[in-house]
Design an enzyme around this catalytic site. Structure first.
Site, short mmCIF file in Angstrom:
data_model
loop_
_atom_site.label_atom_id
_atom_site.label_comp_id
_atom_site.label_asym_id
_atom_site.label_seq_id
_atom_site.Cartn_x
_atom_site.Cartn_y
_atom_site.Cartn_z
N ILE A 42 -21.26 -1.14 28.44
CA ILE A 42 -20.47 -0.02 28.96
C ILE A 42 -20.98 0.27 30.37
O ILE A 42 -22.11 0.71 30.55
CB ILE A 42 -20.64 1.23 28.07
CG1 ILE A 42 -20.26 0.91 26.62
CG2 ILE A 42 -19.82 2.39 28.62
CD1 ILE A 42 -20.65 1.97 25.60
N GLU A 43 -20.15 -0.04 31.36
CA GLU A 43 -20.59 0.10 32.76
C GLU A 43 -20.19 1.45 33.33
O GLU A 43 -19.48 2.23 32.70
CB GLU A 43 -20.02 -1.07 33.58
CG GLU A 43 -20.57 -2.39 33.05
CD GLU A 43 -20.12 -3.61 33.84
OE1 GLU A 43 -19.17 -3.50 34.64
OE2 GLU A 43 -20.75 -4.66 33.63
N GLU A 54 -26.44 -4.87 23.50
CA GLU A 54 -27.52 -4.84 22.50
C GLU A 54 -28.02 -3.42 22.30
O GLU A 54 -28.21 -2.96 21.18
CB GLU A 54 -28.69 -5.73 22.97
CG GLU A 54 -28.35 -7.21 23.10
CD GLU A 54 -27.85 -7.59 24.48
OE1 GLU A 54 -27.16 -6.77 25.13
OE2 GLU A 54 -28.13 -8.72 24.92
N CYS A 89 -31.42 -8.98 28.17
CA CYS A 89 -32.20 -8.59 29.35
C CYS A 89 -33.56 -8.02 28.91
O CYS A 89 -33.78 -7.72 27.73
CB CYS A 89 -31.44 -7.57 30.19
SG CYS A 89 -31.57 -5.88 29.58
N CYS A 92 -33.52 -4.62 27.01
CA CYS A 92 -33.08 -4.74 25.61
C CYS A 92 -34.17 -5.37 24.75
O CYS A 92 -34.37 -4.99 23.60
CB CYS A 92 -31.79 -5.54 25.52
SG CYS A 92 -30.37 -4.62 26.18
#
Ligand code: THU
Length: 135
Positions: A42-43, A54, A89, A92
């Protein structure tokens, strides 16, 4: 179970909100009790508040009282393109470190329903720092 989890991650990916990167990620987190929590990235126009798929899945699950996890499936790729191998990443991975067993939690990275690679948390985050380090 891998196949079912990847299918769920593919469905989760459909809701990815990615007007900036156009890179869509879906995750499906399996609890030890057999429940599955979906998550997508969700940006945000401010960029920094963006959340990975994640972590969305983890935070949904933890907010519902879940604390024991078995595995997570992840699928990712550019909007309108093929799925591509995408490992979680660092942020996460650190969230996984908080809630998952180091040597047994499985990270399933899918590039198709029947095409995936599987890792333990220890494999993708060697020498991790977690709750046990504070004990
Ligand atoms: N992203 C994830 O959701 N999970 C990953 O494992 C890697 C990156 C997202 C964050 C951002 O919305 C987009 O992918 C591009 O970095």
């Amino acid at each position: 179970m891998e196949k079912k989890l990847i299918k769920e991650a593919i469905l989760a990916r459909e809701n990815a909100y990615t007007p900036y990167s156009h890179f869509k990620v879906g995750a499906a987190l399996l609890t030890k009790s057999g429940k599955i929590y979906r998550g997508c990235n969700i940006e945000n126009a401010g960029y920094t508040p963006s959340n990975c798929a994640e972590r969305t899945a983890f935070f949904k699950a933890v907010s519902e009282g879940e604390l024991e996890f078995e595995a997570i499936a992840i699928v990712a790729g550019p909007e309108g393109g093929n799925l591509m191998f995408t490992a979680p990443c660092g942020v996460c991975r650190q969230v996984m470190m908080e809630f998952c067993e180091y040597e047994t939690f499985r990270i399933i990275i899918g590039t198709g329903e029947d095409e995936y690679q599987e890792f333990t948390l220890k494999e993708i985050l060697p020498y991790g720092f977690g709750p046990n380090n504070l004990a």
